[in-house]
Design a protein around this motif. Structure first.
Motif, PDB file in Angstrom:
ATOM      1  N   ARG A  88       0.810  -1.221   0.000  1.00  0.00           N
ATOM      2  CA  ARG A  88       0.000   0.000   0.000  1.00  0.00           C
ATOM      3  C   ARG A  88       0.839   1.264   0.000  1.00  0.00           C
ATOM      4  O   ARG A  88       0.636   2.174  -0.815  1.00  0.00           O
ATOM      5  N   LYS A  89       1.817   1.328   0.874  1.00  0.00           N
ATOM      6  CA  LYS A  89       2.629   2.539   0.993  1.00  0.00           C
ATOM      7  C   LYS A  89       3.457   2.779  -0.270  1.00  0.00           C
ATOM      8  O   LYS A  89       3.529   3.908  -0.785  1.00  0.00           O
ATOM      9  N   GLN A  90       4.075   1.721  -0.800  1.00  0.00           N
ATOM     10  CA  GLN A  90       4.896   1.889  -1.993  1.00  0.00           C
ATOM     11  C   GLN A  90       4.036   2.290  -3.188  1.00  0.00           C
ATOM     12  O   GLN A  90       4.453   3.096  -4.028  1.00  0.00           O
ATOM     13  N   THR A  91       2.823   1.749  -3.262  1.00  0.00           N
ATOM     14  CA  THR A  91       1.915   2.112  -4.354  1.00  0.00           C
ATOM     15  C   THR A  91       1.597   3.598  -4.322  1.00  0.00           C
ATOM     16  O   THR A  91       1.624   4.283  -5.355  1.00  0.00           O
ATOM     17  N   ILE A  92       1.307   4.130  -3.137  1.00  0.00           N
ATOM     18  CA  ILE A  92       0.964   5.547  -3.022  1.00  0.00           C
ATOM     19  C   ILE A  92       2.197   6.419  -3.226  1.00  0.00           C
ATOM     20  O   ILE A  92       2.123   7.505  -3.835  1.00  0.00           O
ATOM     21  N   ASP A  93       3.357   5.979  -2.754  1.00  0.00           N
ATOM     22  CA  ASP A  93       4.602   6.732  -3.019  1.00  0.00           C
ATOM     23  C   ASP A  93       4.872   6.812  -4.520  1.00  0.00           C
ATOM     24  O   ASP A  93       5.280   7.862  -5.043  1.00  0.00           O
ATOM     25  N   ASP A  94       4.630   5.710  -5.229  1.00  0.00           N
ATOM     26  CA  ASP A  94       4.829   5.705  -6.681  1.00  0.00           C
ATOM     27  C   ASP A  94       3.850   6.649  -7.372  1.00  0.00           C
ATOM     28  O   ASP A  94       4.210   7.343  -8.334  1.00  0.00           O
ATOM     29  N   LEU A  95       2.600   6.651  -6.900  1.00  0.00           N
ATOM     30  CA  LEU A  95       1.605   7.547  -7.491  1.00  0.00           C
ATOM     31  C   LEU A  95       1.993   9.006  -7.269  1.00  0.00           C
ATOM     32  O   LEU A  95       1.881   9.840  -8.175  1.00  0.00           O
ATOM     33  N   LYS A  96       2.473   9.306  -6.066  1.00  0.00           N
ATOM     34  CA  LYS A  96       2.892  10.681  -5.764  1.00  0.00           C
ATOM     35  C   LYS A  96       4.032  11.121  -6.679  1.00  0.00           C
ATOM     36  O   LYS A  96       4.015  12.216  -7.261  1.00  0.00           O
ATOM     37  N   ALA A  97       5.030  10.260  -6.848  1.00  0.00           N
ATOM     38  CA  ALA A  97       6.166  10.587  -7.722  1.00  0.00           C
ATOM     39  C   ALA A  97       5.713  10.738  -9.168  1.00  0.00           C
ATOM     40  O   ALA A  97       6.186  11.627  -9.890  1.00  0.00           O
ATOM     41  N   PHE A 146     -12.776  -0.887 -15.032  1.00  0.00           N
ATOM     42  CA  PHE A 146     -12.477  -0.097 -13.842  1.00  0.00           C
ATOM     43  C   PHE A 146     -11.463   0.979 -14.202  1.00  0.00           C
ATOM     44  O   PHE A 146     -10.833   0.943 -15.263  1.00  0.00           O
ATOM     45  N   THR A 147     -11.315   1.944 -13.318  1.00  0.00           N
ATOM     46  CA  THR A 147     -10.261   2.946 -13.451  1.00  0.00           C
ATOM     47  C   THR A 147      -9.465   2.990 -12.151  1.00  0.00           C
ATOM     48  O   THR A 147      -9.949   2.589 -11.095  1.00  0.00           O
ATOM     49  N   PHE A 148      -8.235   3.485 -12.244  1.00  0.00           N
ATOM     50  CA  PHE A 148      -7.329   3.369 -11.103  1.00  0.00           C
ATOM     51  C   PHE A 148      -7.667   4.308  -9.947  1.00  0.00           C
ATOM     52  O   PHE A 148      -7.202   4.089  -8.824  1.00  0.00           O
ATOM     53  N   ASP A 149      -8.478   5.340 -10.178  1.00  0.00           N
ATOM     54  CA  ASP A 149      -8.903   6.164  -9.051  1.00  0.00           C
ATOM     55  C   ASP A 149      -9.685   5.329  -8.049  1.00  0.00           C
ATOM     56  O   ASP A 149      -9.518   5.479  -6.831  1.00  0.00           O
ATOM     57  N   ALA A 150     -10.516   4.413  -8.546  1.00  0.00           N
ATOM     58  CA  ALA A 150     -11.254   3.525  -7.650  1.00  0.00           C
ATOM     59  C   ALA A 150     -10.308   2.577  -6.914  1.00  0.00           C
ATOM     60  O   ALA A 150     -10.496   2.289  -5.722  1.00  0.00           O
ATOM     61  N   ILE A 165      -3.919   9.767   0.101  1.00  0.00           N
ATOM     62  CA  ILE A 165      -4.582   9.033  -0.983  1.00  0.00           C
ATOM     63  C   ILE A 165      -5.683   9.874  -1.599  1.00  0.00           C
ATOM     64  O   ILE A 165      -5.765  10.032  -2.829  1.00  0.00           O
ATOM     65  N   ARG A 166      -6.537  10.452  -0.768  1.00  0.00           N
ATOM     66  CA  ARG A 166      -7.674  11.218  -1.292  1.00  0.00           C
ATOM     67  C   ARG A 166      -7.214  12.459  -2.046  1.00  0.00           C
ATOM     68  O   ARG A 166      -7.815  12.838  -3.060  1.00  0.00           O
ATOM     69  N   GLN A 167      -6.149  13.087  -1.584  1.00  0.00           N
ATOM     70  CA  GLN A 167      -5.629  14.263  -2.278  1.00  0.00           C
ATOM     71  C   GLN A 167      -5.091  13.886  -3.664  1.00  0.00           C
ATOM     72  O   GLN A 167      -5.341  14.580  -4.652  1.00  0.00           O
ATOM     73  N   LEU A 168      -4.361  12.795  -3.737  1.00  0.00           N
ATOM     74  CA  LEU A 168      -3.802  12.363  -5.011  1.00  0.00           C
ATOM     75  C   LEU A 168      -4.900  11.912  -5.978  1.00  0.00           C
ATOM     76  O   LEU A 168      -4.838  12.189  -7.183  1.00  0.00           O
ATOM     77  N   VAL A 169      -5.902  11.238  -5.434  1.00  0.00           N
ATOM     78  CA  VAL A 169      -6.972  10.718  -6.272  1.00  0.00           C
ATOM     79  C   VAL A 169      -7.775  11.846  -6.919  1.00  0.00           C
ATOM     80  O   VAL A 169      -8.308  11.685  -8.025  1.00  0.00           O
ATOM     81  N   GLU A 170      -7.847  12.990  -6.276  1.00  0.00           N
ATOM     82  CA  GLU A 170      -8.562  14.125  -6.877  1.00  0.00           C
ATOM     83  C   GLU A 170      -7.994  14.465  -8.254  1.00  0.00           C
ATOM     84  O   GLU A 170      -8.745  14.735  -9.195  1.00  0.00           O
TER      85      GLU A 170
END
Length: 448
Positions: A88-97, A146-150, A165-170
């Motif tokens: 979970r953490k690495q996935t969100i770190d990757d999304l942020k980068a 599906f889409t990755f925001d979900a 997560i919610r901030q990035l998903v916006e």
């Protein structure tokens, strides 16, 4: 306009399709190959590019038909230590980068889209290509269940990381909102950027058009295409449900099994379990004892043959997986679109290990319950080789929806290809009318 120019303007156009494909898992690629191949089979001889960070060999079926492959980083994906778990953490770190580099990547993609004179962007299902298409002034369509925001929203667990997560998903949602069309595949979950999308009803698969809050939805079969008019619908908000996109077996069962080195006297006298997880989850299985019922063998996708016990065979990477699905009596794996659609398409019962961190699983499990046959296996039982009761339970199931009237057809790739062509024709017609240019793209009958 001269008569010759009027004649040229009325000719059906060939289009340039740019198909962006997530590198997360092979399910996206396998269905894209099917849709892309159908686009390339259309009589107008369209040009199609596949853009992905997934390896080229996965798309070979479409490349053989003329698709051009371009390797590029176009999505953040999901980090999976195992086939049914998420870091979970690495996935969100990757999304942020990934989002930090978004402006540069959009500039790169806009330049490339203009260079190849793209007419449309298709996405299965990265979000950034939708934003790039909008910036380039061309339409885009999501083609997915599906889409990755979900998916990213599904990683919220009630802790401090949820805020990030919610901030990035916006931003992810906003990029998806730049698409013009959602071609929704069976096994879908709600799509956050398309209001009103929802899961199948509990009782049966709906085959009637469903009015959405911000647009229209229609379940389109191959026989409905002539009557569907994009000119009567607005752009963003169009949601069109299509049948299953399914790859079908092409090699006879006995020929395929013999090609794997399985003696005829074995595959003619034993039932076959297909294990689609691959070797990464089967380490240490030699200590389990035999996890198979008497009279069964197993074929494993991937893995090291030296780690496999007796009665287990390895399927090579280059094998055409629908041939293996067709050869099997029962399939075991995770709930992914490719596996589910091919089990349904070949009427094979399915044993799955749940993946609670994957929200996509909700739609696919529902799809299997309504269109196929499935059995849930506890993760602990899978990891300790307690398979026998699940295999025997699944082997008694039909593998397909027993009510024939509720079965989905399996020509979703062909339907999607025709729909996108029709969508582009309607757009060209609208542009010509807005410029008061005589001549239009004819609404030719679609012949299959």
């Amino acid at each position: 306009m001269s008569p010759s120019r009027q004649k040229d303007a009325a000719k059906p156009r060939s289009y340039v399709f740019c198909y962006y494909v997530s590198g997360h898992g092979y399910g996206h690629a396998t269905r894209v190959v099917q849709v892309a191949s159908e686009i390339l089979s259309l009589s107008r001889k369209h040009i199609l590019y596949i853009i992905s960070n997934a390896p080229r060999f996965i798309f070979q079926g479409a490349i053989d038909r003329g698709a051009k492959y371009r390797h590029a980083l176009i999505d953040a994906g999901v980090q999976q230590p195992r086939a049914y778990t998420v870091d979970r953490k690495q996935t969100i770190d990757d999304l942020k980068a990934f989002l930090q580099n978004r402006p540069e990547m959009i500039t790169r993609e806009v330049g490339w889209l203009k260079e190849v004179k793209a007419d449309v962007v298709l996405s299965d299902a990265p979000f950034l290509p939708c934003a790039a298409a909008s910036a380039a002034g061309i339409p885009s369509s999501i083609v997915s269940n599906f889409t990755f925001d979900a998916v990213y929203n599904g990683l919220c667990e009630g802790d401090d990381l949820d805020v990030t997560i919610r901030q990035l998903v916006e931003q992810v949602v906003e990029d998806y909102k730049k698409s013009d069309l959602l071609i929704r595949l069976p096994g879908y979950i709600p799509i956050p950027s398309y209001n009103g999308t929802q899961l199948y009803p509990d009782s049966s698969v709906s085959i009637k058009p469903v009015k959405l809050l911000n647009g229209c939805s229609a379940t389109i079969g191959i026989n409905h295409l002539n009557g569907f008019d994009f000119a009567l619908t607005k752009h963003h908000g169009n949601v069109i449900d299509v049948p299953l996109v399914v790859r079908k077996s092409i090699t006879p069962r006995d020929v395929f099994l013999s090609s794997l080195g399985i003696p005829r006297e074995i595959h003619e006298t034993h039932k076959i379990l297909m294990v689609s997880f691959g070797g990464q989850n089967l380490v240490g299985m030699k200590e389990w004892g035999n996890p198979l019922p008497s009279g069964w063998i197993a074929i494993v996708c991937g893995g090291d043959p030296e780690t496999l016990p007796e009665k287990f065979y390895k399927c090579p990477r280059e094998a055409y997986i629908p041939d293996l699905t067709n050869a099997a009596d029962v399939v075991m794996g995770k709930l992914g679109y490719g596996t589910c659609s091919e089990c349904i398409g070949h009427e094979k019962p399915f044993i799955y290990v749940p993946r609670p961190q994957f929200i996509e699983e909700l739609g696919l499990r529902r799809l299997m319950e309504m269109q196929g046959s499935c059995v849930e296996m506890q993760k602990e039982h899978f990891e300790t080789g307690q398979w026998k009761k699940y295999i025997l339970q699944a082997s008694c199931m039909p593998g397909a929806c027993e009510d024939v009237s509720k079965r989905l057809s399996h020509d979703g790739g062909k339907v999607a290809a025709k729909l996108i062509e029709k969508f582009l024709d309607a757009r060209v017609m609208t542009i010509r009318k807005s410029k008061n240019i005589s001549g239009s793209v004819p609404n030719n009958p679609i012949l299959i």
